[in-house]
Design a protein around this motif. Structure first.
Motif, mmCIF file in Angstrom:
data_model
loop_
_atom_site.group_PDB
_atom_site.id
_atom_site.type_symbol
_atom_site.label_atom_id
_atom_site.label_comp_id
_atom_site.label_asym_id
_atom_site.label_seq_id
_atom_site.Cartn_x
_atom_site.Cartn_y
_atom_site.Cartn_z
ATOM 1 N N GLY A 215 0.863 -1.181 0.000
ATOM 2 C CA GLY A 215 0.000 0.000 0.000
ATOM 3 C C GLY A 215 0.888 1.215 0.000
ATOM 4 N N ALA A 216 0.304 2.341 0.307
ATOM 5 C CA ALA A 216 1.106 3.561 0.316
ATOM 6 C C ALA A 216 0.462 4.588 1.230
ATOM 7 C CB ALA A 216 1.220 4.131 -1.096
ATOM 8 N N LEU A 217 1.310 5.507 1.681
ATOM 9 C CA LEU A 217 0.802 6.675 2.395
ATOM 10 C C LEU A 217 1.240 7.898 1.606
ATOM 11 C CD1 LEU A 217 -0.626 7.846 4.902
ATOM 12 C CD2 LEU A 217 1.619 8.028 5.976
ATOM 13 N N TYR A 218 0.256 8.710 1.235
ATOM 14 C CA TYR A 218 0.564 10.008 0.639
ATOM 15 C C TYR A 218 0.879 10.946 1.794
ATOM 16 C CZ TYR A 218 -0.663 14.799 -0.682
ATOM 17 O OH TYR A 218 -0.675 16.163 -0.828
ATOM 18 N N VAL A 219 2.022 11.597 1.712
ATOM 19 C CA VAL A 219 2.435 12.547 2.752
ATOM 20 C C VAL A 219 2.679 13.883 2.049
ATOM 21 C CG1 VAL A 219 4.077 13.019 4.615
ATOM 22 C CG2 VAL A 219 3.599 10.651 3.960
ATOM 23 N N ARG A 220 1.766 14.812 2.221
ATOM 24 C CA ARG A 220 1.914 16.115 1.543
ATOM 25 C C ARG A 220 3.278 16.718 1.875
ATOM 26 N NH1 ARG A 220 1.342 21.055 2.890
ATOM 27 N NH2 ARG A 220 0.221 20.725 4.845
ATOM 28 N N ARG A 221 3.899 17.318 0.839
ATOM 29 C CA ARG A 221 5.232 17.900 1.047
ATOM 30 C C ARG A 221 5.192 18.872 2.223
ATOM 31 N NH1 ARG A 221 8.509 19.555 -4.133
ATOM 32 N NH2 ARG A 221 7.356 21.480 -4.151
ATOM 33 N N GLY A 222 6.142 18.756 3.111
ATOM 34 C CA GLY A 222 6.213 19.668 4.257
ATOM 35 C C GLY A 222 5.627 19.071 5.527
ATOM 36 N N VAL A 223 4.856 17.964 5.395
ATOM 37 C CA VAL A 223 4.273 17.331 6.591
ATOM 38 C C VAL A 223 5.335 16.450 7.239
ATOM 39 C CG1 VAL A 223 2.532 15.679 7.390
ATOM 40 C CG2 VAL A 223 1.914 17.415 5.703
ATOM 41 N N ARG A 224 5.558 16.647 8.527
ATOM 42 C CA ARG A 224 6.617 15.894 9.209
ATOM 43 C C ARG A 224 6.058 14.629 9.851
ATOM 44 N NH1 ARG A 224 9.236 18.706 13.535
ATOM 45 N NH2 ARG A 224 10.541 16.871 13.566
#
Ligand SMILES: Cc1ncc(COP(=O)(O)O)c(C=O)c1O
Length: 392
Positions: A215-224
């Motif tokens: 699967g995957a996790l989308y992590v918006r740029r800048g989210v720590r």
């Protein structure tokens, strides 16, 4: 042909789906030909890394994300754990309050329970009778200490679609991170992460004819995020461990196939689902629909049958070659009634009377007809007084 057993009917696509042959073919070379470790610097590793990064571009493109915003995981469960624990730990200095809903998947609910034991404060929002979270409740729950809101895109049991875009507008206004578990919707409903306004989005391949365990996790740029898996530098240190390249290639192949498909396929699934609903309503009394009548997943039909134990009905249908479910695959077998149904206000008796039919891309009209042929009699048999079963 007489004497031929009818083909089995699989109506449990919300639990998992068969892997498409094209996907198996695409994965094949990555077991023993292109087998290098993508973290190795030699040509074997480089080949695997190139394929992995190409797959990352495909998955990112599918949801309108940038490749660097995709972290591959072992599936939706890990993506949810990483989103919630990873974000909470990395942002603890900003606040310790998390908001979620009562109908989330166990991987979300157990992650927030875990954090509650670690000192985080958790608000679990109620839902209405159709399983919807009220965005106003989200707004009311926010405090200056809130760092994260986690609400799923659509429910895996009753199929209700949540007003996630509205919730995203609220979280954005308050500068709070928004995590969306989109495991049941990616590949079934339009999902563009930027349009949606979510910061973290969980995906899984096996619900859309891809392989299990990826699967995957989308992590918006800048989210720590703090990694929950420590060890290596993979995925920009957000998820250590050697990647399952073959499974990731399969995931990328399936999202490409779905993008080529267009919306007709989901419409066809919804048409068959509605045909099944109509047929059951016409032939069986005392049936009710759970979840939202319109805002629901195309393949989901979750029904209650008065005076019937859904678990026994599911078992009897299975004996007749029809696979359905009484809830999520993870909670079936448990003795407690579904937390989703009880959150929607069903009492235990009604919650135990339910069955989920989940259709998929491969479902045919013949299969729907087969269910309509078998189901009414099975329901009727279960409603007969016990004496009628024994013949006494
Ligand atoms: C809504 C939802 N979230 C998360 C998961 C977990 O996904 P996986 O099976 O890939 O771990 C599921 C699986 O049933 C699900 O339906």
């Amino acid at each position: 042909m007489s004497g031929t057993a009818p083909k089995r009917v699989y109506l449990d696509h919300a639990a998992t789906t068969p892997v498409l042959p094209e996907v198996v073919t695409a994965m094949q070379p990555y077991f023993s030909e292109v087998f290098g470790n993508p973290s190795s610097d030699h040509s074997f590793g480089q080949e695997a890394r190139a394929a992995l990064e190409e797959a990352r571009r495909a998955v990112a493109g599918f949801i309108g994300a940038r490749p660097g915003e995709i972290v591959f995981t072992s599936g939706g469960t890990e993506a949810n754990n990483l989103a919630i624990k990873g974000f909470a730990y990395a942002n603890r200095y900003r606040g310790n309050h998390i908001v979620t809903s009562a109908v989330e998947h166990h991987s979300v609910l157990e992650s927030v329970r875990f954090l509650a034991r670690e000192g985080f404060k958790v608000t679990v929002l109620p839902v209405d009778r159709e399983g919807r979270v009220d965005p106003k409740d989200v707004a009311r729950a926010l405090t200056p200490r809130t760092v994260l809101v986690s609400v799923m895109h659509a429910n895996n049991e009753v199929g209700t679609i949540q007003p996630v875009a509205e919730i995203a507008r609220i979280t954005r206004r308050h500068g709070v991170c928004f995590h969306v578990d989109a495991v049941q919707t990616v590949g079934h409903l339009h999902l563009a992460v930027r349009e949606l306004g979510a910061d973290l989005v969980s995906l899984s391949a096996h619900k859309i004819h891809g392989p299990k365990g990826v699967g995957a996790l989308y992590v918006r740029r800048g989210v720590r995020l703090e990694p929950i898996m420590n060890g290596g530098q993979q995925d920009v240190r957000r998820r250590a461990g050697t990647k399952d390249v073959a499974a990731i290639i399969g995931f990328a192949r399936v999202v490409r196939l779905i993008s080529e498909e267009g919306p007709e396929s989901a419409q066809q699934v919804a048409w068959l689902r509605d045909r099944l609903l109509r047929g059951i309503m016409e032939s069986v009394d005392g049936v009710w629909l759970n979840g939202h009548p319109v805002e629901r997943l195309p393949g989901n039909l979750h029904l209650g049958f008065d005076g019937v134990d859904g678990r026994v009905l599911a078992r009897n249908l299975d004996r007749r070659g029809i696979a359905v479910s009484t809830g999520s695959a993870c909670s079936s077998g448990q003795s407690e009634p579904s937390h989703v149904l009880t959150a929607m206000g069903l009492n235990h008796r009604r919650a135990y009377s339910c069955v989920r039919f989940s259709l998929g891309r491969g479902t045919t009209m013949e299969e729907i007809e087969r269910v309509l042929e078998v189901l009414p009699r099975e329901v009727e048999r279960l409603r007969l007084p016990a004496s009628a079963h024994t013949g006494s």
